[in-house]
Design an enzyme around this catalytic site. Structure first.
Site, PDB file in Angstrom:
ATOM      1  N   LYS B  80      34.238  24.994  46.766  1.00  0.00           N
ATOM      2  CA  LYS B  80      35.096  25.776  45.861  1.00  0.00           C
ATOM      3  C   LYS B  80      36.554  25.443  46.136  1.00  0.00           C
ATOM      4  CE  LYS B  80      35.796  30.647  44.454  1.00  0.00           C
ATOM      5  NZ  LYS B  80      35.545  32.067  44.856  1.00  0.00           N
ATOM      6  N   SER B 155      34.188  34.755  40.664  1.00  0.00           N
ATOM      7  CA  SER B 155      35.097  33.653  40.462  1.00  0.00           C
ATOM      8  C   SER B 155      34.495  32.287  40.781  1.00  0.00           C
ATOM      9  CB  SER B 155      36.339  33.845  41.330  1.00  0.00           C
ATOM     10  OG  SER B 155      36.024  33.759  42.704  1.00  0.00           O
ATOM     11  N   SER B 179      32.065  37.354  44.098  1.00  0.00           N
ATOM     12  CA  SER B 179      32.324  36.010  43.556  1.00  0.00           C
ATOM     13  C   SER B 179      31.333  34.932  43.975  1.00  0.00           C
ATOM     14  CB  SER B 179      33.732  35.554  43.931  1.00  0.00           C
ATOM     15  OG  SER B 179      34.682  36.249  43.169  1.00  0.00           O
TER      16      SER B 179
END
Lengths: 103, 503
Positions: B80, B155, B179
């Site tokens: 990420k 997210s 997330s």
């Protein structure tokens, strides 16, 4: 204060944006103020909880200070530290003026 | 689609170890898959093919020499874009960090490299991890491989979509209020938020420091456990890192068994507001657990209903403070205000933050600044912290009645892109079932529970355990996954529709 209904005006949002150092446009202020009012009204639910005697929690796990030995360790070189700088000069960050010109 | 891009990480590691396939072949297969489908999925913000292949060659050389760096040596991973990566751009999904190449690795990243996992690239995310759909990325949304018109969650939608689309066998994410878990639920993948402090936060671009926690994203529960062991454990560079051995998570999957386990169904995390197909798959899974010998009880956590309100005060407050570092002075974007001669540092800062931050980030910074301002602090931030205490007490009481708690991970399946973009409250509701664990710091896993009848999209089930008992997530997750896959006659991800391939 806790008994007042949650609300936020356009002027307040403009003031907060100045505090937060963001030049919001007029359109953004028009859009954000009513949105924030709705969000605030919703999150104000926390005030309903009778919690006078409750200790606040700032962290999920108990925190204690962590010490380490004061030993010299490798760190970034000046070049590495400055590699992402918008502007640099003589191994230093070059920044816009920080004082008023009249000062 | 190559067979290699459908396999789980444990199987790939075994194939590499046995010499059936090389790490270079596995890594190249995933890079090819990214090339083929990522124009449509947009899971990646940056693909680091050369970095990955170099690490793969090193893994193959180790194998030839009879050495191994870890149980996942040579298995590629996606990262990420919230983790700093030396030599690989890191933007956190924000224009304010466009083109920034960090001079150091996050601890999670250095552990991945040390364990021999080639880094395929950086995955898309909501800007500064603020969002539940990846639509708030400054670089355009990621699309859900199950239906490209729909969101992959957020997210960490990029990491989850990459794993679901066969672009990466593994990924790392961060979970501040859901997330990792919520994207897992809506993409049919497995995502774990470890106990707060279980995985180092060093080198994470901070959103809300008291909540942020890094964790694994995978195709199977065992794969997640293997990755958890690589990235977890004490780190002297993070003062909130737990200085105790990691619970035996891999062993827990291998010995997964539900007999005699007390499973608590949380009354407040279900019912009204939850999609019928999500609830149906959850009920099916609970029945399976009973059949497998678990003792299921209902538990009540009365303060969970205030979780979302407390979370959306604590998070913006911490974020407004953390994001003050983006000041246009030392790294990242610098924008000069228009029509100003010799602007001051403050004017440059104001103009840069206006240009570099997207709407959700601005919304939350203003909200946090408000909640922390004098006159409002006690009523909002202070009160939210007290609610946090009450939620932690609810967990303590619930874990006296049950060894683990279960709920649906997210109230709905993946919604359409654009549907909730300008309705912040509707967007925040996606996190309703995941934020309580974040506020209390306890660990949670989301695993697929099946497809909802009404739309054929994946639903997720969440398992929560007491702090430092992450192994229980894997014990329950592993057992449930085995039973569900028997029922489905294979992994759920095998049913992802065929993606259009670039020609």
């Amino acid at each position: 204060m806790p008994d007042e209904p949650a609300s936020i005006t356009r002027d307040e949002v403009a003031y907060l944006a100045r505090l937060a150092r963001i030049d919001l446009t007029d359109e953004e202020l028009d859009h954000l103020a009513p949105q924030l009012a709705v969000i605030l009204e919703s999150v104000a639910a926390v005030k309903e909880v009778a919690a006078q005697d409750i200790e606040p929690t700032s962290h999920a796990v108990p925190l204690t200070n962590v010490f380490r030995d004061d030993e010299v360790r490798p760190c970034l070189t000046a070049e590495e530290a400055l590699a992402g700088a918008p502007d640099a000069d003589q191994s230093r960050f070059r920044v816009p003026r920080i004082l008023d010109e009249e000062a | 689609m190559s067979e290699l891009t459908r396999m789980g990480a444990a199987d790939l590691a075994q194939a590499i170890r046995s010499g059936a396939v090389s790490s270079v072949e596995v890594t190249q297969a995933h890079l090819n898959r990214i090339y083929d489908v990522d124009t449509g999925v947009h899971a990646f913000l940056h693909v680091s093919g050369e970095v990955a292949l170099e690490a793969a060659r090193a893994a193959d050389a180790r194998r030839s020499a009879g050495e191994s760096a870890s149980s996942l040596d040579g298995v590629p991973v996606a990262v990420k874009d919230v983790f700093t990566t030396a030599g690989i751009p890191t933007t956190c999904g924000s224009r304010i960090l466009e083109g920034w190449v960090p001079p150091y690795d996050a601890t999670v990243v250095s552990r991945l490299r040390k364990a021999g996992l080639p880094i395929l690239g950086k995955t898309n995310m909501d800007e500064f991890a603020m969002g539940s759909s990846t639509e708030h990325s400054g670089y355009g949304p990621t699309r859900n491989p199950w239906d490209l018109e729909r969101i992959p969650g957020g997210s960490g939608g990029g990491s989850a979509a990459a794993v679901a689309a066969g672009e990466a066998p593994l990924a790392v994410g961060t979970d501040t209020g859901g997330s990792i878990r919520q994207p897992g639920a809506v993409t049919g993948t497995v995502g774990v938020k470890p106990t707060y402090g279980g995985v180092s936060r060093y080198g994470l671009v901070a959103l809300a420091s008291s909540l942020d926690q890094a964790g694994p994203v995978a195709r199977t529960v065992l794969d997640a456990a293997l990755l958890h062991e690589v990235i977890g454990g004490h780190d002297p560079l993070d003062s909130t890192s737990i200085d105790r051995p990691l619970p035996p998570v891999v062993e827990a999957v291998r010995n997964a068994d539900l007999s005699g386990l007390r499973v608590g169904v949380v009354k407040e995390l279900g019912g009204e507001g939850y999609q019928s197909g999500v609830l149906a798959r959850f009920d099916d899974a609970v029945k399976l657990m009973i059949e497998a010998g678990a003792e299921v009880v209902e538990v009540s956590c009365p303060h969970f209903v205030y979780g979302l309100a407390a979370y959306y005060l604590i998070l913006p407050s911490e974020a407004s403070s953390n994001l003050a570092r983006f000041d246009a002075m030392r790294y990242g974007l610098r924008v000069l205000p228009e029509g100003v001669d010799a602007p001051s540092a403050e004017q440059v800062m104001n103009a840069t933050r206006e240009a570099g931050f997207g709407p959700e980030v601005k919304r939350r910074i203003i909200l946090g600044t408000y909640a922390l301002s004098s006159g409002y602090y006690d009523a909002y931030y202070g009160q939210a912290q007290k609610v946090r205490t009450l939620i932690a007490r609810d967990f303590t009481a619930a874990f006296e009645k049950a060894d683990v708690l279960v709920s649906p991970t997210a109230p709905t399946t993946a919604f359409k892109i654009g549907e909730k973009l300008d309705d912040p409250l509707a967007m925040y509701l996606n996190d309703i079932a995941t934020v309580p664990a974040s506020l209390a710091g306890v660990p949670g896993i989301s695993l697929p529970s099946g497809l909802a009848d009404e739309d054929g999209l994946p639903a997720g089930l969440q398992v929560l355990a007491p702090a430092m008992a992450d192994d229980r997530l894997y014990r329950v997750g592993g057992a449930l996954e085995t039973m569900l896959q028997e029922r489905w006659a294979g992994p759920l991800l095998d049913r992802v529709p065929k993606l259009e391939v670039r020609t």
